[in-house]
Scaffold this motif. Sequence first.
Motif, PDB file in Angstrom:
ATOM      1  N   ALA A 118       0.816  -1.047   0.044  1.00  0.00           N
ATOM      2  CA  ALA A 118       0.329   0.096   0.143  1.00  0.00           C
ATOM      3  C   ALA A 118       1.164   1.313  -0.097  1.00  0.00           C
ATOM      4  O   ALA A 118       0.249   2.082  -0.492  1.00  0.00           O
ATOM      5  CB  ALA A 118      -1.147   0.083   1.748  1.00  0.00           C
ATOM      6  N   ALA A 119       1.722   1.469   0.412  1.00  0.00           N
ATOM      7  CA  ALA A 119       2.889   2.442   0.941  1.00  0.00           C
ATOM      8  C   ALA A 119       3.017   2.837  -0.550  1.00  0.00           C
ATOM      9  O   ALA A 119       3.449   3.633  -0.370  1.00  0.00           O
ATOM     10  CB  ALA A 119       3.789   2.379   2.277  1.00  0.00           C
ATOM     11  N   GLU A 122       1.677   5.007  -2.797  1.00  0.00           N
ATOM     12  CA  GLU A 122       1.372   5.684  -2.593  1.00  0.00           C
ATOM     13  C   GLU A 122       2.627   6.858  -2.563  1.00  0.00           C
ATOM     14  O   GLU A 122       3.384   6.785  -1.844  1.00  0.00           O
ATOM     15  CB  GLU A 122       0.635   6.367  -0.849  1.00  0.00           C
ATOM     16  CG  GLU A 122       0.148   7.165  -0.631  1.00  0.00           C
ATOM     17  CD  GLU A 122      -0.508   7.997  -1.603  1.00  0.00           C
ATOM     18  OE1 GLU A 122      -0.352   8.548  -1.868  1.00  0.00           O
ATOM     19  OE2 GLU A 122      -1.794   7.448  -1.027  1.00  0.00           O
ATOM     20  N   ASP A 124       3.219   9.714  -1.185  1.00  0.00           N
ATOM     21  CA  ASP A 124       2.819  10.629   0.242  1.00  0.00           C
ATOM     22  C   ASP A 124       3.646   9.535   0.600  1.00  0.00           C
ATOM     23  O   ASP A 124       3.897  10.236   2.238  1.00  0.00           O
ATOM     24  CB  ASP A 124       1.463  11.000   0.389  1.00  0.00           C
ATOM     25  CG  ASP A 124       1.664  12.503  -0.867  1.00  0.00           C
ATOM     26  OD1 ASP A 124       2.146  13.210  -1.558  1.00  0.00           O
ATOM     27  OD2 ASP A 124       0.306  12.819  -0.925  1.00  0.00           O
ATOM     28  N   ALA A 125       3.615   8.832   0.950  1.00  0.00           N
ATOM     29  CA  ALA A 125       4.298   7.686   2.019  1.00  0.00           C
ATOM     30  C   ALA A 125       4.685   8.161   2.778  1.00  0.00           C
ATOM     31  O   ALA A 125       4.624   8.097   3.976  1.00  0.00           O
ATOM     32  CB  ALA A 125       3.793   5.906   1.650  1.00  0.00           C
ATOM     33  N   GLU A 142      -4.226  -0.768   2.924  1.00  0.00           N
ATOM     34  CA  GLU A 142      -4.759   0.773   2.228  1.00  0.00           C
ATOM     35  C   GLU A 142      -5.150   1.645   3.597  1.00  0.00           C
ATOM     36  O   GLU A 142      -4.637   2.910   3.858  1.00  0.00           O
ATOM     37  CB  GLU A 142      -5.618   0.613   0.852  1.00  0.00           C
ATOM     38  CG  GLU A 142      -5.328   1.612   0.394  1.00  0.00           C
ATOM     39  CD  GLU A 142      -5.914   0.881  -0.665  1.00  0.00           C
ATOM     40  OE1 GLU A 142      -7.086   2.671  -1.972  1.00  0.00           O
ATOM     41  OE2 GLU A 142      -6.196   0.288  -1.693  1.00  0.00           O
ATOM     42  N   LEU A 145      -3.548   3.121   6.346  1.00  0.00           N
ATOM     43  CA  LEU A 145      -2.010   3.929   5.616  1.00  0.00           C
ATOM     44  C   LEU A 145      -3.025   5.396   5.298  1.00  0.00           C
ATOM     45  O   LEU A 145      -1.993   6.937   5.559  1.00  0.00           O
ATOM     46  CB  LEU A 145      -1.935   3.364   4.569  1.00  0.00           C
ATOM     47  CG  LEU A 145      -0.275   5.076   3.182  1.00  0.00           C
ATOM     48  CD1 LEU A 145       0.195   4.405   4.124  1.00  0.00           C
ATOM     49  CD2 LEU A 145       0.056   3.705   1.947  1.00  0.00           C
ATOM     50  N   GLU A 146      -4.036   5.575   4.825  1.00  0.00           N
ATOM     51  CA  GLU A 146      -4.681   6.558   4.730  1.00  0.00           C
ATOM     52  C   GLU A 146      -4.565   6.881   6.038  1.00  0.00           C
ATOM     53  O   GLU A 146      -4.583   8.306   6.355  1.00  0.00           O
ATOM     54  CB  GLU A 146      -5.924   6.176   4.490  1.00  0.00           C
ATOM     55  CG  GLU A 146      -6.861   7.735   3.477  1.00  0.00           C
ATOM     56  CD  GLU A 146      -8.646   6.892   3.885  1.00  0.00           C
ATOM     57  OE1 GLU A 146      -8.523   7.920   2.993  1.00  0.00           O
ATOM     58  OE2 GLU A 146      -8.398   5.864   2.958  1.00  0.00           O
ATOM     59  N   LEU A 149      -1.605   8.918   6.777  1.00  0.00           N
ATOM     60  CA  LEU A 149      -0.948  10.564   6.338  1.00  0.00           C
ATOM     61  C   LEU A 149      -2.141  11.717   6.407  1.00  0.00           C
ATOM     62  O   LEU A 149      -1.502  12.518   5.556  1.00  0.00           O
ATOM     63  CB  LEU A 149      -1.803   9.625   5.207  1.00  0.00           C
ATOM     64  CG  LEU A 149      -0.308   8.611   4.489  1.00  0.00           C
ATOM     65  CD1 LEU A 149      -1.058   8.441   2.984  1.00  0.00           C
ATOM     66  CD2 LEU A 149       0.479   8.969   4.029  1.00  0.00           C
TER      67      LEU A 149
END
Length: 394
Positions: A118-119, A122, A124-125, A142, A145-146, A149
């Motif tokens: 997932a990172a 992304e 912006d991870a 996911e 992670l959201e 962030l």
Amino acid sequence: MSDEHQHTTDEVVERDDAFDRSSDEDTYYEGGRRRKKRGVSGCLAVLVAVAVLVGGFYLAVTRGVDWVSDQFSSAEDYPGPGRGSVTFEVQEGDTTAEMGRNLKADGVVASVQSFLDAAAAEPDAAGIQVGFYGMKKEMAAEDALEVLLDPANQVKATVTVPEGMRVEDVVELLGQETDFGAAKWRRALTQDIGLPDYAEGNPEGYLFPATYEIGPKDKPKDVLTAMVDRWRQAAEDAGLEEAAAELGKTPAELMIIASLIEAEGRGDDMPKISRVIFNRLDGPGDKGGTNGLLQIDASVNYGLDQELGVALTTEQLQQDTPYNTYTRPGLPPTPIEAPGDAAIAAAANPEEGDWYYYVTVNLKTGETKFAETYDEFLTYKDEFTEYCTTSDAC
């Protein structure tokens, strides 16, 4: 039978006997050296050993394939949305892999690889901020992670301590705004919170007014230490210790002056009020000076354990305490409240001028006029009296 024939016959017998013994002992002679015969049992042992090696190799390869498969096959992931609640901490220096391992250990994600995948998708991870986050168990990677962030998802209490608060007021505020009662904050004040030596263990004036974020693991001592650290930053920015030496004061005295400035002034007036205090402390009396008397009401109120802005009666002004700047020349013994950046800077950098007096002539706008003589001061005082007859601010 001739002797020659007998000798030959004997050799044959001996050789036959030798052959028979070699068969019994499972040996034979080759090249003059004795050798062990490789019978059926020997071959069988070799075959068994080979079988064991092959079997072990097979198991090792099988397990290796399983491990590789675990790493590179589709990573296990929860469907979400999750259940319950988890407070998850991102620590300074955590890599994405470390976050993944910690998330898995806390039961938030099903596998480290699912979070890494997932990172990786992304951009912006890498921007995940240090802090505590409110999450759930068994989240889709996911979704987890959201949450990380968005700094708005951090779990923390935000407390704003305004300028001009006494330690007593700060303790009450922190007790109301946090899960710790005022009593725990008072106990924490008795611990080492990083006060400078010249504070002599008294936190008055050194709990810097600012906005503080209090995390789930923070204790009262941690927060109070952070407040003193923030004060130290303000003092360094103002060059407090260097200025004290240049002005003929100690750093402790400058902090007392800064607290008086905070109580008396605002904005651009603060450096002028600072100069008034210095002039009253050190200046000659031939310009209508006050002979070392600061005559600051807020200090008198502090000594009487009253709100600093309370109007004083004639009797109270005459009541002698170490903080009565009408009856005792010089500075009070300690700061009377917590000064902010501007007041500390003003104490360290008083504006040049010959003022001994000041009068706020408009309470709504804060307009303040400065006077060099007592007669000039009386003129401004009359202006303030007239203002009060037409304004409801007085």
